[in-house]
Design an enzyme around this catalytic site. Structure first.
Site, PDB file in Angstrom:
ATOM      1  N   GLU A 139      -0.463   0.687  -5.721  1.00 45.63           N
ATOM      2  CA  GLU A 139      -0.398   1.997  -6.382  1.00 45.63           C
ATOM      3  C   GLU A 139       0.828   2.103  -7.297  1.00 45.63           C
ATOM      4  O   GLU A 139       0.801   2.827  -8.288  1.00 45.63           O
ATOM      5  CB  GLU A 139      -0.356   3.131  -5.356  1.00 45.63           C
ATOM      6  CG  GLU A 139      -1.690   3.430  -4.674  1.00 45.63           C
ATOM      7  CD  GLU A 139      -1.929   2.641  -3.400  1.00 45.63           C
ATOM      8  OE1 GLU A 139      -1.250   1.602  -3.205  1.00 45.63           O
ATOM      9  OE2 GLU A 139      -2.805   3.035  -2.615  1.00 45.63           O
ATOM     10  N   ASP A 158      -3.383  22.498   7.101  1.00 50.20           N
ATOM     11  CA  ASP A 158      -3.595  21.456   6.086  1.00 50.20           C
ATOM     12  C   ASP A 158      -4.243  22.013   4.812  1.00 50.20           C
ATOM     13  O   ASP A 158      -4.275  23.231   4.598  1.00 50.20           O
ATOM     14  CB  ASP A 158      -4.418  20.314   6.720  1.00 50.20           C
ATOM     15  CG  ASP A 158      -4.171  18.971   6.038  1.00 50.20           C
ATOM     16  OD1 ASP A 158      -3.508  18.937   4.997  1.00 50.20           O
ATOM     17  OD2 ASP A 158      -4.658  17.955   6.547  1.00 50.20           O
ATOM     18  N   ASN A 195       0.865  -1.184   0.000  1.00 45.27           N
ATOM     19  CA  ASN A 195       0.000   0.000   0.000  1.00 45.27           C
ATOM     20  C   ASN A 195       0.901   1.232   0.000  1.00 45.27           C
ATOM     21  O   ASN A 195       1.889   1.283   0.730  1.00 45.27           O
ATOM     22  CB  ASN A 195      -0.896   0.023   1.243  1.00 45.27           C
ATOM     23  CG  ASN A 195      -1.870   1.187   1.182  1.00 45.27           C
ATOM     24  OD1 ASN A 195      -2.864   1.137   0.478  1.00 45.27           O
ATOM     25  ND2 ASN A 195      -1.564   2.269   1.891  1.00 45.27           N
TER      26      ASN A 195
HETATM   27  C1  LIG Z   1      -0.214  15.921  -0.781  1.00 42.97           C
HETATM   28  C2  LIG Z   1      -1.014  14.933  -0.013  1.00 42.97           C
HETATM   29  C3  LIG Z   1      -0.855  14.851   1.354  1.00 42.97           C
HETATM   30  C4  LIG Z   1      -1.554  13.903   2.084  1.00 42.97           C
HETATM   31  N1  LIG Z   1      -1.334  13.796   3.423  1.00 42.97           N
HETATM   32  C5  LIG Z   1      -1.879  12.774   4.118  1.00 42.97           C
HETATM   33  C6  LIG Z   1      -1.544  12.570   5.486  1.00 42.97           C
HETATM   34  O1  LIG Z   1      -0.780  13.320   6.081  1.00 42.97           O
HETATM   35  N2  LIG Z   1      -2.097  11.506   6.111  1.00 42.97           N
HETATM   36  C7  LIG Z   1      -2.955  10.650   5.473  1.00 42.97           C
HETATM   37  O2  LIG Z   1      -3.365   9.658   6.099  1.00 42.97           O
HETATM   38  N3  LIG Z   1      -3.318  10.848   4.207  1.00 42.97           N
HETATM   39  C8  LIG Z   1      -2.796  11.880   3.510  1.00 42.97           C
HETATM   40  N4  LIG Z   1      -3.129  12.079   2.195  1.00 42.97           N
HETATM   41  C9  LIG Z   1      -4.190  11.283   1.586  1.00 42.97           C
HETATM   42  C10 LIG Z   1      -3.759   9.922   1.177  1.00 42.97           C
HETATM   43  O3  LIG Z   1      -2.562   9.852   0.456  1.00 42.97           O
HETATM   44  C11 LIG Z   1      -4.834   9.408   0.246  1.00 42.97           C
HETATM   45  O4  LIG Z   1      -6.078   9.467   0.853  1.00 42.97           O
HETATM   46  C12 LIG Z   1      -4.536   8.019  -0.171  1.00 42.97           C
HETATM   47  O5  LIG Z   1      -5.165   7.843  -1.380  1.00 42.97           O
HETATM   48  C13 LIG Z   1      -5.010   6.977   0.813  1.00 42.97           C
HETATM   49  O6  LIG Z   1      -4.849   5.774   0.179  1.00 42.97           O
HETATM   50  P1  LIG Z   1      -5.102   4.410   0.910  1.00 42.97           P
HETATM   51  O7  LIG Z   1      -6.558   4.413   1.290  1.00 42.97           O
HETATM   52  O8  LIG Z   1      -4.765   3.422  -0.118  1.00 42.97           O
HETATM   53  O9  LIG Z   1      -4.189   4.421   2.078  1.00 42.97           O
HETATM   54  C14 LIG Z   1      -2.470  13.044   1.450  1.00 42.97           C
HETATM   55  C15 LIG Z   1      -2.645  13.148   0.078  1.00 42.97           C
HETATM   56  C16 LIG Z   1      -1.920  14.078  -0.650  1.00 42.97           C
HETATM   57  C17 LIG Z   1      -2.112  14.150  -2.113  1.00 42.97           C
END
Ligand SMILES: Cc1cc2nc3c(=O)[nH]c(=O)nc-3n(C[C@H](O)[C@H](O)[C@H](O)COP(=O)(O)O)c2cc1C
Length: 442
Positions: free
Chosen positions: A202, A248, A141
């Site tokens: 991903e 944020d 992941n």
């Molecule tokens: C620039 C950026 C910063 C992010 N920061 C965070 C973060 O600090 N913590 C978090 O849990 N998700 C963060 N996200 C969101 C996750 O990357 C996003 O929801 C991801 O698709 C989750 O995927 P998953 O469900 O496969 O883990 C961020 C996304 C972006 C684009």
């Protein structure tokens, strides 16, 4: 396209701003990046660090189109194709992996120029940090997690509940091995921002977007993009500390929460590595959050009517608002498209549905459609008390529970007064002037 190729291309096109004056990552650099929002900026002389800093490479849709070699309108389709047909990335040896050219000994996070953005921030943060973990059930992941630097080998990471990293950590009784990659090609950043179903890697989506080879980490079995500028190898522990204050996506202070501590065992990087600093709430953050949700909204809307395109708009923090463009073929297509859009992106709060003649990237054009085609007592849809985004300060937030808010959709498509169309169509169509050659008059 690799990050290095993108930098060279951006330089050639005159897009890249090179800053040669010494700039301090502590409070000085962030306002400079914010003032140049929308442009890639390279800081060649960084106070207190031997590494250069790059920011803003993802701050314009044109940059993604350049990196992927396609038109801006086609980005949503490129992402949708890669999402639906991921391709396992090839594994290369260490000698073919620039990210392992140098092993930092001893590992020292203080040598990497994490930025402190605001005087009231908890400390220096890595904001373009991509965490790779292995879920015991579903495999790799990849997702973004902002990381607060605690000392030379410890970070505190914001790990949103009920997402990939959080569920992998909850299933693992001891420490969870992690590889945090910073400084990646644009297509890898886009893929990391997607939320495919468990079991879909991903990095395989990234490899379907553009060639993406991976290499095994030096201290664990995780595979990381070989092109990364920095890789921080370590373990997510079950120990927690206060994470934040931090501003944020919505440009407002996020809630300070108890979040997991990460211990770093090994740092590798390219020779002359470039650190990617992503400014929270600015265009780069917004586009990376929003753009990868456009294909999932598109797919959901297209399942109920003919969807032409989707734009998640920067004014809605690129997370809470979308414009959905449809080819209307039934009187209730606008309503069905709006309902489907919320299924395609659960954090969406407001949706506007428009016809094909509206430029969905132009807020004035969308507002024109609302002004001339929409009647609130007929075309407004409101849903009370829905599961919503944790990022919306106006939502209801209860610790440990999903945030909740109202949702609203505006059907700004041309209203149909018959089952098969609109008898007054010409009244809703803009009357253009013939194209004039103004040079004749000046
Ligand atoms: C620039 C950026 C910063 C992010 N920061 C965070 C973060 O600090 N913590 C978090 O849990 N998700 C963060 N996200 C969101 C996750 O990357 C996003 O929801 C991801 O698709 C989750 O995927 P998953 O469900 O496969 O883990 C961020 C996304 C972006 C684009």
């Amino acid at each position: 396209m690799t990050l290095r190729d993108f930098i060279a291309e951006a330089q050639k096109l005159g897009l890249l701003i090179d800053i040669n004056k010494r700039v301090d990552p502590n409070l000085e650099m962030a306002p400079v990046i914010a003032a140049l929002d929308g442009r890639p900026v390279m800081f060649n002389d960084v106070a207190g660090s031997e590494f250069r800093v790059l920011s803003g490479q993802c701050s314009d849709r044109r940059h993604f189109a350049l990196a992927l070699g396609c038109a801006i309108d086609d980005l949503v389709f490129r992402l949708a194709d890669a999402y639906s047909s991921p391709q396992t990335p090839p594994l290369v040896s260490r000698s073919d992996a620039p990210c392992q050219q140098v092993v930092m000994s001893p590992p020292d996070l203080q040598r990497i120029p994490f930025l402190t953005h605001y005087p009231d921030d908890a400390g220096p943060y890595a904001t373009a940090a991509i965490a790779i973990v292995n879920d015991p059930d579903s495999g790799p992941n990849v997702s973004f997690h902002r990381c607060l630097r605690l000392d030379a080998t410890h970070l505190a990471a914001r790990i949103v509940e009920r997402r990939g990293t959080d569920s992998a950590l909850k299933k693992t009784p001891g420490d969870l091995p992690v590889a945090i990659c910073i400084g990646l090609p644009l297509h890898v950043l886009l893929a990391a921002s997607m939320a495919p179903p468990p079991g879909v890697d991903e990095l395989a989506i990234a490899n379907a977007l553009a060639p993406t080879s991976v290499v095994r980490c030096l201290t664990n079995d995780l595979h990381v993009p070989a092109e990364a500028e920095f890789v921080l190898e370590g373990r997510i522990t079950h120990r927690t500390v206060a994470e934040g204050p931090f501003v944020d996506l919505t440009e407002t202070w996020d809630i300070v929460r108890q979040q997991p501590v990460i211990e770093i065992d090994c740092i590798t990087h390219r020779r002359d590595a470039i650190y990617h600093a992503l400014l929270p709430g600015m265009l780069e953050h917004k586009l990376l959050m929003g753009m990868p949700r456009e294909p999932s909204i598109y797919a959901a809307v297209n399942a109920v009517c003919t969807c032409r395109n989707v734009s998640i708009t920067p004014g809605g923090a690129s997370w809470l608002h979308a414009v959905v463009q449809i080819d209307k073929q039934h009187a209730d297509d606008g309503r069905k498209a709006a309902e489907a859009a919320f299924r395609g992106h659960g954090s969406l709060k407001h949706v506007v549905v428009v016809d094909g003649d509206i430029d969905l990237y132009d807020p004035h054009d969308v507002e024109w459609a609302i002004a001339t085609r929409f009647q609130a007592d007929r075309d407004l849809m409101v849903w009370e008390d829905q599961p919503s985004s944790s990022l919306d300060p106006s939502a209801t937030h209860v610790p440990g529970q999903k945030s909740r808010s109202a949702k609203m959709a505006l059907d700004a498509t041309i209203p149909w007064d018959r089952p098969d169309g609109c008898t007054r169509l010409h009244e809703f169509q803009r009357v253009p002037f013939p194209k004039a050659d103004v040079s004749e008059y000046l």
